[in-house]
Design an enzyme around this catalytic site. Structure first.
Site, PDB file in Angstrom:
ATOM      1  CG  ASP A  28      -2.496  -6.330   2.345  1.00 19.32           C
ATOM      2  OD1 ASP A  28      -3.264  -5.822   1.496  1.00 19.32           O
ATOM      3  OD2 ASP A  28      -2.712  -7.436   2.863  1.00 19.32           O
ATOM      4  CG  HIS A  45      -6.513   1.866  -2.968  1.00 18.77           C
ATOM      5  ND1 HIS A  45      -5.755   0.865  -2.422  1.00 18.77           N
ATOM      6  CD2 HIS A  45      -7.597   1.263  -3.520  1.00 18.77           C
ATOM      7  CE1 HIS A  45      -6.347  -0.308  -2.650  1.00 18.77           C
ATOM      8  NE2 HIS A  45      -7.470  -0.091  -3.301  1.00 18.77           N
ATOM      9  CG  LEU A 139      15.439   5.947  -0.502  1.00 21.30           C
ATOM     10  CD1 LEU A 139      15.899   4.847   0.449  1.00 21.30           C
ATOM     11  CD2 LEU A 139      14.060   6.480  -0.075  1.00 21.30           C
TER      12      LEU A 139
END
Ligand code: IPE
Ligand code: IPE
Ligand code: MG
Length: 252
Positions: A28, A45, A139
């Protein structure tokens, strides 16, 4: 449900830290990062994707097994259409162009969220990326996209109700495992650590069921500025936490 041995001491890099098996991150602060620089929110973004690439590197470097990132919530549809379109295009490109590199690094990618309402092109990309990386053993990267924790729980309840109505299972046998197995995260251990950047101290509908016993770490850094020091700082806080899962501290 996570058990107390789901995290471990780190060997080598990150020595002295306890490494969570599963880390969730609410990325955020993109909009505020851009506005503070006199730029449109969309630039935040764009920069946020770079921070996401770095985060994936840190997770691999420090030996985190599962990384779940919150990239678009089911409530983010309340934003202006132009911002939504920009985020969707970024996401599409991230999944397409980063795939090669992540696949080479043995990363398994899963997208968590309501995908059937997405445009068919994007659904196809998502299905492909999951299939191609399915047997990777490095991962586990989960991207929560068009994701909402409450609607995930409601969808699970609906699915279970159908199974009961069809006589597949008995209502009396519905338990927490039945629910866990009906969520987008079926088969994935609960997050040990949830990090949220951007200074807000709330979950905003992220991993509502799965986060019941997660350690929460809130950081003021705006997502595009997130760096390795911030990641290590969160691991340090986590390392100092006593997890009790409702029990009592082990006798010394
Ligand atoms: C997070 O950054 C990205 C998404 C929610 C898609 P924000 O866009 O929420 O940035 P702030 O919180 O407004 O600064
Ligand atoms: C949470 O951030 C969602 C993502 C980071 C994807 P928001 O910016 O949407 O959350 P609120 O609106 O501050 O609660
Ligand atoms: Mg925000």
């Amino acid at each position: 449900m996570s058990c107390p041995d789901s995290d471990r001491d780190a060997p080598g890099v990150g020595e002295g830290l306890r490494i969570p098996m599963h880390v969730g991150v609410t990325m955020d602060g993109n909009g505020r990062w851009a506005v503070a620089r006199g730029k449109p929110r969309t630039e935040g973004h764009r920069e946020g994707i770079r921070a996401l690439r770095r985060l994936v590197e840190y997770a691999i470097r420090y030996g985190v097994r599962y990384l779940t990132v919150y990239s678009f919530s089911s409530e983010n549809w309340r934003r202006p259409k132009s911002e939504i379109e920009f985020i969707f295009n970024l996401m599409k490109r991230f999944v397409e162009t980063d795939l090669q590199k992540l696949h080479k690094n043995d990363v398994r990618i899963r997208i968590l969220g309501e995908r059937h309402t997405l445009e068919p092109g994007l659904q196809g990309i998502i299905d492909r990326v999951e299939t191609v990386t399915r047997s990777n053993r490095g991962l586990n990267l989960n991207v929560a996209f068009n994701y909402g924790g409450r609607s995930e729980i409601v969808a699970a309840a609906r699915q279970i109700a159908h199974r009961v109505a069809a006589g597949e299972i008995r209502a009396e046998d519905v338990d927490e495992k039945t629910f866990s197995d009906s969520l987008f995260t079926a088969g994935i251990p609960d997050p040990d650590l949830l990090i949220r950047t951007g200074g807000e101290q709330r979950t905003s509908n992220f991993l509502v069921w799965q986060g019941a016993y997660s350690e929460l770490v809130f950081q003021d850094v705006l997502w595009p500025d997130f760096n390795e020091d911030d990641f290590v700082a969160a691991l340090q806080v986590f390392s100092g936490r006593q997890r009790r899962f409702g029990g009592v501290e082990a006798a010394q």
